[in-house]
Design a protein around this motif. Sequence first.
Motif, PDB file in Angstrom:
ATOM      1  N   VAL A  36      -2.520  -1.769   3.455  1.00 56.87           N
ATOM      2  CA  VAL A  36      -1.608  -2.513   4.326  1.00 56.87           C
ATOM      3  C   VAL A  36      -0.539  -3.185   3.477  1.00 56.87           C
ATOM      4  O   VAL A  36      -0.683  -3.344   2.257  1.00 56.87           O
ATOM      5  CB  VAL A  36      -2.397  -3.556   5.162  1.00 56.87           C
ATOM      6  CG1 VAL A  36      -2.957  -4.656   4.251  1.00 56.87           C
ATOM      7  CG2 VAL A  36      -1.556  -4.141   6.279  1.00 56.87           C
ATOM      8  N   GLU A  79       0.228  -0.212   8.160  1.00 50.73           N
ATOM      9  CA  GLU A  79      -1.171  -0.012   7.799  1.00 50.73           C
ATOM     10  C   GLU A  79      -1.510   1.460   7.924  1.00 50.73           C
ATOM     11  O   GLU A  79      -1.064   2.133   8.865  1.00 50.73           O
ATOM     12  CB  GLU A  79      -2.091  -0.831   8.708  1.00 50.73           C
ATOM     13  CG  GLU A  79      -3.565  -0.692   8.350  1.00 50.73           C
ATOM     14  CD  GLU A  79      -4.489  -1.527   9.215  1.00 50.73           C
ATOM     15  OE1 GLU A  79      -5.689  -1.632   8.874  1.00 50.73           O
ATOM     16  OE2 GLU A  79      -4.020  -2.075  10.240  1.00 50.73           O
ATOM     17  N   TYR A  97       0.838  -1.208   0.000  1.00 48.52           N
ATOM     18  CA  TYR A  97       0.000   0.000   0.000  1.00 48.52           C
ATOM     19  C   TYR A  97       0.866   1.250   0.000  1.00 48.52           C
ATOM     20  O   TYR A  97       2.007   1.249   0.480  1.00 48.52           O
ATOM     21  CB  TYR A  97      -0.965  -0.006   1.200  1.00 48.52           C
ATOM     22  CG  TYR A  97      -0.563   0.874   2.349  1.00 48.52           C
ATOM     23  CD1 TYR A  97      -0.984   2.201   2.410  1.00 48.52           C
ATOM     24  CD2 TYR A  97       0.235   0.385   3.377  1.00 48.52           C
ATOM     25  CE1 TYR A  97      -0.615   3.016   3.472  1.00 48.52           C
ATOM     26  CE2 TYR A  97       0.599   1.187   4.440  1.00 48.52           C
ATOM     27  CZ  TYR A  97       0.173   2.508   4.487  1.00 48.52           C
ATOM     28  OH  TYR A  97       0.553   3.318   5.534  1.00 48.52           O
ATOM     29  N   ILE A 120      -1.424   0.295  15.893  1.00 50.32           N
ATOM     30  CA  ILE A 120      -2.325  -0.400  14.976  1.00 50.32           C
ATOM     31  C   ILE A 120      -3.243  -1.339  15.755  1.00 50.32           C
ATOM     32  O   ILE A 120      -2.771  -2.158  16.555  1.00 50.32           O
ATOM     33  CB  ILE A 120      -1.512  -1.192  13.942  1.00 50.32           C
ATOM     34  CG1 ILE A 120      -0.639  -0.251  13.097  1.00 50.32           C
ATOM     35  CG2 ILE A 120      -2.424  -2.027  13.051  1.00 50.32           C
ATOM     36  CD1 ILE A 120       0.343  -0.976  12.191  1.00 50.32           C
ATOM     37  N   THR A 132       4.818  -4.895   9.423  1.00 52.14           N
ATOM     38  CA  THR A 132       3.524  -4.634   8.794  1.00 52.14           C
ATOM     39  C   THR A 132       3.160  -3.181   8.995  1.00 52.14           C
ATOM     40  O   THR A 132       3.121  -2.692  10.130  1.00 52.14           O
ATOM     41  CB  THR A 132       2.431  -5.543   9.383  1.00 52.14           C
ATOM     42  OG1 THR A 132       2.742  -6.904   9.061  1.00 52.14           O
ATOM     43  CG2 THR A 132       1.063  -5.190   8.820  1.00 52.14           C
ATOM     44  N   ASN A 181     -11.302  -0.855  12.289  1.00 49.99           N
ATOM     45  CA  ASN A 181     -10.840  -2.244  12.161  1.00 49.99           C
ATOM     46  C   ASN A 181     -11.991  -3.244  12.279  1.00 49.99           C
ATOM     47  O   ASN A 181     -11.814  -4.365  12.747  1.00 49.99           O
ATOM     48  CB  ASN A 181      -9.746  -2.553  13.178  1.00 49.99           C
ATOM     49  CG  ASN A 181     -10.268  -2.617  14.610  1.00 49.99           C
ATOM     50  OD1 ASN A 181     -11.182  -1.862  14.977  1.00 49.99           O
ATOM     51  ND2 ASN A 181      -9.699  -3.486  15.427  1.00 49.99           N
ATOM     52  N   TYR A 230       0.659   3.148  13.299  1.00 55.93           N
ATOM     53  CA  TYR A 230       0.048   3.375  11.990  1.00 55.93           C
ATOM     54  C   TYR A 230       0.998   4.149  11.068  1.00 55.93           C
ATOM     55  O   TYR A 230       1.940   4.817  11.520  1.00 55.93           O
ATOM     56  CB  TYR A 230      -1.268   4.121  12.139  1.00 55.93           C
ATOM     57  CG  TYR A 230      -2.440   3.243  12.532  1.00 55.93           C
ATOM     58  CD1 TYR A 230      -3.001   2.342  11.622  1.00 55.93           C
ATOM     59  CD2 TYR A 230      -3.002   3.307  13.806  1.00 55.93           C
ATOM     60  CE1 TYR A 230      -4.084   1.533  11.969  1.00 55.93           C
ATOM     61  CE2 TYR A 230      -4.083   2.501  14.169  1.00 55.93           C
ATOM     62  CZ  TYR A 230      -4.616   1.620  13.245  1.00 55.93           C
ATOM     63  OH  TYR A 230      -5.680   0.820  13.589  1.00 55.93           O
ATOM     64  N   ASN A 258      -7.370   3.313   6.947  1.00 51.32           N
ATOM     65  CA  ASN A 258      -7.867   2.081   6.348  1.00 51.32           C
ATOM     66  C   ASN A 258      -9.284   1.806   6.846  1.00 51.32           C
ATOM     67  O   ASN A 258      -9.537   1.781   8.048  1.00 51.32           O
ATOM     68  CB  ASN A 258      -6.948   0.916   6.722  1.00 51.32           C
ATOM     69  CG  ASN A 258      -7.062  -0.247   5.768  1.00 51.32           C
ATOM     70  OD1 ASN A 258      -7.657  -0.136   4.694  1.00 51.32           O
ATOM     71  ND2 ASN A 258      -6.475  -1.378   6.137  1.00 51.32           N
TER      72      ASN A 258
END
Length: 356
Positions: free
Chosen positions: A109, A86, A39, A236, A84, A344, A193, A90
């Motif tokens: 992500v 994100e 992303y 996150i 990871t 989420n 994030y 999102n």
Amino acid sequence: MATTPSTEISVEELRLAGRNHALPLEALRHEITPVGLHYLLIHFDIPHVDAATWRLEIGGRVSQPLSLSLDELRARPARTLAVTLECAGNGRVLMSPRSVSQPWLQEAVGTAEWTGTPLAPILHEAGLLDDAVEVVFTGLDRGVQGDVEQDYARSLPLDEALRDEMLLAYAVNGQPLPPQHGFPLRLVVPGWYGMTHVKWLASIEVVDEPFRGWQQDVSYHLRDSEEDQGVPVRRILPRALLVPPGIPDFLTRRRLMEPGPCALEGRAWSGCAAVERVEVSTDGGETWTDADLAEPVSEFAWRGWTYGWEAEPGEHELCCRATDAAGNTQPSSPEWNFDGFCNNAIQRVPVTVSAT
């Protein structure tokens, strides 16, 4: 029924969507996301940077300011971490009413292997003064947001900035950072994030009071109204995503498949604590069954999961949800806030299984 956007997407949002991109859900099959599928969110323009003349300036409340070239940073001890990332927005487009901004669904992500030099030794080498409170990271990208002309800048509390896993990254998946991912240097903040991972890093300033820049003090807050200060967005929240089975309808992306055994798979992550459980529902969230979990890619990255489903003819809604070791579990529906951050809620994938 699957959640759908509450209002039409504006031309302005389409322009944003054209500049940025999400992870195609079928790419969740990759343990490490190929760079071109990761992303991407760019607030302003991608700066053009001459690596030969670029330098990272470290100053503020330090006793020994530093100015480091890219070669000098590369010569320092290196570390590679699978992390990871994100976007905090999102899931924004699935909130109602929704905030007008980058119209993310659920795919903002990616997990990449970031290589760089740890931040903490550089801060210690610069000599932190006793009154140091926060560390401000400023990028070379400049624009206007909230009617304020600004360089993109974010800060971290000193104790967070000194975590061992904080990286000044100059490579991703074994290659130099591409321009869109922050060449020549970006900050990587595992667990937080994406807004925190400042790209095209130009300076690091240690300050003796909280940073009040627009991206820090106005944006990225969970708030009830435009006037509300709200609570800062940081770590996150847990999320699981499913690789959609079968084949897609071109326009609606609804999944079409044959009946019979189907191995569902996906990824789950959390920046708050390790993911310890993923559950799957094949009836829209009425009943849940535990999926099998693979080992995480790293301490700071997602982990794979699998679930065996006997697909029967008819209409189905597949769902998945993650729970982390701190007891955080995905909600069944979005928890609304004014700017559309941190949605989420569980993923819902409509599937049509043919009769033959």
